[in-house]
Enzyme design. Structure first.
Site, PDB file in Angstrom:
ATOM      1  N   HIS A 181       0.814  -1.208   0.000  1.00 15.55           N
ATOM      2  CA  HIS A 181       0.000   0.000   0.000  1.00 15.55           C
ATOM      3  C   HIS A 181       0.853   1.266   0.000  1.00 15.55           C
ATOM      4  O   HIS A 181       0.336   2.347  -0.224  1.00 15.55           O
ATOM      5  CB  HIS A 181      -0.940   0.010   1.214  1.00 15.55           C
ATOM      6  CG  HIS A 181      -1.893  -1.137   1.223  1.00 15.55           C
ATOM      7  ND1 HIS A 181      -2.913  -1.254   0.309  1.00 15.55           N
ATOM      8  CD2 HIS A 181      -1.961  -2.229   2.022  1.00 15.55           C
ATOM      9  CE1 HIS A 181      -3.589  -2.373   0.555  1.00 15.55           C
ATOM     10  NE2 HIS A 181      -3.026  -2.988   1.581  1.00 15.55           N
ATOM     11  N   GLU A 188      -5.292 -13.071   5.973  1.00 14.57           N
ATOM     12  CA  GLU A 188      -6.183 -11.918   5.957  1.00 14.57           C
ATOM     13  C   GLU A 188      -7.414 -12.140   5.074  1.00 14.57           C
ATOM     14  O   GLU A 188      -7.964 -11.199   4.512  1.00 14.57           O
ATOM     15  CB  GLU A 188      -5.417 -10.664   5.539  1.00 14.57           C
ATOM     16  CG  GLU A 188      -4.640 -10.803   4.261  1.00 14.57           C
ATOM     17  CD  GLU A 188      -3.791  -9.588   3.944  1.00 14.57           C
ATOM     18  OE1 GLU A 188      -3.970  -8.524   4.560  1.00 14.57           O
ATOM     19  OE2 GLU A 188      -2.943  -9.702   3.054  1.00 14.57           O
ATOM     20  N   ASP A 248      -8.581  -6.653   6.104  1.00 14.22           N
ATOM     21  CA  ASP A 248      -8.952  -7.455   4.944  1.00 14.22           C
ATOM     22  C   ASP A 248      -9.712  -8.710   5.348  1.00 14.22           C
ATOM     23  O   ASP A 248     -10.616  -9.151   4.635  1.00 14.22           O
ATOM     24  CB  ASP A 248      -7.724  -7.811   4.110  1.00 14.22           C
ATOM     25  CG  ASP A 248      -7.213  -6.627   3.298  1.00 14.22           C
ATOM     26  OD1 ASP A 248      -8.034  -5.784   2.912  1.00 14.22           O
ATOM     27  OD2 ASP A 248      -6.000  -6.559   3.059  1.00 14.22           O
TER      28      ASP A 248
END
Length: 187
Positions: free
Chosen positions: A16, A120, A146
């Protein structure tokens, strides 16, 4: 800065985060200068993404969204040289531009690379027993955001269903004797 204030490890995020290769290399150099291991989270559980990260000297790779034992085997293989794995040879920065003999790097230093798998997604929790059976995984990270999204509750990390999935994951990983942590958001 992080390497100088007492952290056990520095985690640099390229999933990210928005670092280019040179910025990432500088972050790894800074961590090494501070005597702190540097882990890099790549953008996906793809060994191709791990190769340049390892070649510039990451001490570990964090692989997101590992859903199956096959995914886990593939990421472990990507971090190990033949015959244990499929990592291609090119660790010039990691081997300190020749100050560490290339074959010594392969035999000694590269075996210290941590392979870290993120759990996740609900499918990963369902497949966790098989994932835990894959040799070569050094640690796990539970990703609550997530994970919550995978059951239609994005961001509801305190919801009982999400907590139950995290608890189930933690209990199994702990029973396997493998280190784990939980990724948290800082706002």
């Amino acid at each position: 800065m992080y390497a100088s204030v007492g952290y056990d490890v520095v985690w640099t995020d390229t999933e990210h985060g928005h670092m280019d290769a040179m910025q990432l290399q500088n972050a790894l150099i800074g961590a090494r200068a501070g005597g702190v291991p540097a882990f890099v989270r790549v953008a996906w559980h793809d060994g191709v993404l791990a190769k340049p990260v390892l070649d510039i000297g990451a001490d570990g790779v964090i692989f997101p969204m590992v859903l199956t034992a096959d995914d886990a085997r593939a990421v472990v293989s990507a971090c190990r040289y033949p015959p244990e794995g499929t990592r291609g040879y090119g660790p010039f920065r990691a081997a300190r531009y020749g100050s560490v003999d290339g074959m010594d790097y392969v035999k000694t230093y590269s075996r210290k690379v941590w392979v870290i798998v993120q759990i996740e997604h609900v499918d990963a929790v369902r497949n966790l027993d098989a994932i835990l059976a894959v040799p070569g995984i050094d640690a796990f990270i539970i990703g609550p955001c997530d994970l919550s999204g995978s059951i239609g509750r994005l961001g509801e990390i305190n919801h009982p269903e999400v907590k139950a999935l995290m608890d189930e994951t933690a209990v199994k990983i702990k029973a396997a004797g493998i280190p784990f942590g939980i990724s948290m958001i800082y706002n």
